[in-house]
Write a protein that holds these residues in place. Structure first.
Motif, PDB file in Angstrom:
ATOM      1  N   SER A 169       0.824  -1.203   0.000  1.00  0.00           N
ATOM      2  CA  SER A 169       0.000   0.000   0.000  1.00  0.00           C
ATOM      3  C   SER A 169       0.858   1.253   0.000  1.00  0.00           C
ATOM      4  O   SER A 169       2.046   1.220   0.346  1.00  0.00           O
ATOM      5  CB  SER A 169      -0.923   0.019   1.224  1.00  0.00           C
ATOM      6  N   TYR A 170       0.245   2.347  -0.354  1.00  0.00           N
ATOM      7  CA  TYR A 170       0.920   3.642  -0.349  1.00  0.00           C
ATOM      8  C   TYR A 170       1.401   3.989   1.065  1.00  0.00           C
ATOM      9  O   TYR A 170       2.500   4.503   1.257  1.00  0.00           O
ATOM     10  CB  TYR A 170      -0.046   4.690  -0.928  1.00  0.00           C
ATOM     11  N   GLN A 171       0.578   3.672   2.068  1.00  0.00           N
ATOM     12  CA  GLN A 171       0.948   3.960   3.447  1.00  0.00           C
ATOM     13  C   GLN A 171       2.165   3.132   3.884  1.00  0.00           C
ATOM     14  O   GLN A 171       3.057   3.642   4.569  1.00  0.00           O
ATOM     15  CB  GLN A 171      -0.239   3.682   4.380  1.00  0.00           C
ATOM     16  N   SER A 235      -4.840   2.341  -2.999  1.00  0.00           N
ATOM     17  CA  SER A 235      -4.814   3.140  -1.772  1.00  0.00           C
ATOM     18  C   SER A 235      -4.422   4.583  -2.067  1.00  0.00           C
ATOM     19  O   SER A 235      -4.910   5.516  -1.414  1.00  0.00           O
ATOM     20  CB  SER A 235      -3.855   2.521  -0.748  1.00  0.00           C
ATOM     21  N   LEU A 236      -3.543   4.787  -3.043  1.00  0.00           N
ATOM     22  CA  LEU A 236      -3.113   6.144  -3.408  1.00  0.00           C
ATOM     23  C   LEU A 236      -4.269   6.937  -4.023  1.00  0.00           C
ATOM     24  O   LEU A 236      -4.505   8.097  -3.657  1.00  0.00           O
ATOM     25  CB  LEU A 236      -1.942   6.075  -4.381  1.00  0.00           C
ATOM     26  N   LEU A 237      -5.009   6.312  -4.946  1.00  0.00           N
ATOM     27  CA  LEU A 237      -6.140   6.989  -5.561  1.00  0.00           C
ATOM     28  C   LEU A 237      -7.269   7.227  -4.559  1.00  0.00           C
ATOM     29  O   LEU A 237      -7.979   8.232  -4.634  1.00  0.00           O
ATOM     30  CB  LEU A 237      -6.645   6.185  -6.764  1.00  0.00           C
ATOM     31  N   GLY A 314       5.421   0.406 -11.078  1.00  0.00           N
ATOM     32  CA  GLY A 314       5.960   1.474 -10.252  1.00  0.00           C
ATOM     33  C   GLY A 314       5.330   1.512  -8.876  1.00  0.00           C
ATOM     34  O   GLY A 314       4.116   1.611  -8.745  1.00  0.00           O
ATOM     35  N   ARG A 315       6.164   1.445  -7.848  1.00  0.00           N
ATOM     36  CA  ARG A 315       5.695   1.597  -6.466  1.00  0.00           C
ATOM     37  C   ARG A 315       6.821   2.253  -5.680  1.00  0.00           C
ATOM     38  O   ARG A 315       7.930   1.767  -5.673  1.00  0.00           O
ATOM     39  CB  ARG A 315       5.323   0.237  -5.837  1.00  0.00           C
TER      40      ARG A 315
END
Length: 335
Positions: A169-171, A235-237, A314-315
């Motif tokens: 996840s982004y977090q 999660s980013l969106l 990409g992450r």
């Protein structure tokens, strides 16, 4: 770099004996430059470091998905076994000595203006790195994926201290990025990057109105896929105020089963019928299909083809920054 204090030579037998007794009570001689310390696998999803520059001789202990690893000095020769870690290191202005490819990409294409791949040794594919080549670079830290590299974690640990960082996840990405920066003595650079992302998210939240529904889809000849809401991209969106529609479970039978995706047929996509569809792969195969033409996003010119290299592979903090920029531009008409 961590520095170690050299003992002073003192003249005089009585004074020398006193100092020796004191040193025997208060010092611990490190047995090696870096050593792995075992713990329960999966204990904590983010890196957590302990120790400070004042106690540098004790090093730092990194808590990660496979347990804990102790480092006696700041790593200089780092191997990144997934694109997310190349992204993190690049954001910290650190170049790995070796990295991996994913599919036809030898490194994240979206980093081409920031990542100098010239002197970075390719150790094979992310899903199956070449351990002999990896060993030859003599790393002092390996950053591995807890999912992709679970089967070879013991071999990796034999080569060098290894940490497994969650990039789902982004977090989780930002949490691991923060603590990796601490391990590499790059806190100031990390703070700068995180501040930029926070500002971009705040701006996006103001611009993205009415909670538009979205999905990120991989359109392929064999299996088409969708990213989960809990994934990095999902999660980013969600963070910027969209309604990410797919909350299902990870599908282990999907083409990229080590990532947070599930199979998604065109018929199923029609049932979700999102306001925006971000697509990569081979979306052209759907152009003449009535089910595709009937999608709300297609009718309103909101079905957009995006870079697979960035939106799927990409992450990391730099990927997040670019995705936010593109997503907001698409959903606000370039405002």
């Amino acid at each position: 770099m961590f520095k170690f204090r050299k003992p002073l030579l003192v003249m005089g037998a009585g004074l020398l004996m006193s100092l020796s007794l004191l040193a025997g009570c208060g010092s611990v001689k490190p047995s090696s430059e870096a050593a792995a310390v075992s713990a329960k696998p999966g204990e904590g999803s983010a890196v957590a470091s302990t120790g400070t520059a004042a106690s540098a001789s004790e090093g730092k202990t990194i808590k990660h998905m496979w347990g804990t690893t102790q480092l006696k000095k700041v790593p200089q020769k780092i191997v990144a076994l997934d694109f997310a870690y190349i992204d993190m290191l690049t954001a910290l202005e650190v170049n790995p000595v070796a990295s991996v490819g994913i599919g036809e990409s030898s490194f994240p294409e979206y980093l081409k203006d920031r990542f100098n791949a010239k002197n970075v040794i390719n150790v094979g594919q992310a899903k199956q790195p070449n351990l002999e080549v990896l060993k030859s670079v003599k790393p002092d830290l390996i950053i591995a994926s807890p999912n992709r590299h679970e089967m070879i974690k013991s071999q990796l640990a034999e080569i060098a201290p290894t940490i497994a960082l969650d990039d789902s996840s982004y977090q989780a990405i930002l949490s691991n990025f923060t603590n990796l920066a601490d391990v590499l003595d790059k806190k100031e650079q990390a703070d700068k990057v995180k501040k930029g992302i926070a500002e971009k998210i705040a701006s996006a939240q103001e611009k993205v109105k009415n909670k538009p529904s979205v999905l990120v889809v991989g359109a392929f000849e064999d299996d088409s896929t969708v990213w989960l809401k809990s994934s990095f991209i999902g999660s980013l969106l969600t963070e910027i105020g969209t309604n990410y529609l797919f909350e299902g479970k990870k599908d282990l039978s999907a083409a990229e089963s080590k990532t947070d995706i599930a199979k998604l047929s065109l018929e199923r996509l029609g049932e979700f019928n999102p306001d925006y569809v971000f697509m990569y792969g081979e979306p052209g195969k759907w152009l003449n299909n009535p089910l595709y033409k009937n999608l709300k996003a297609v009718k309103e010119n909101k079905a957009v083809e995006v870079s697979r290299d960035l939106w799927s592979k990409g992450r990391g903090p730099l990927a997040a920054d670019l995705i936010l920029e593109q997503a907001v531009k698409i959903m606000t008409g370039g405002k």
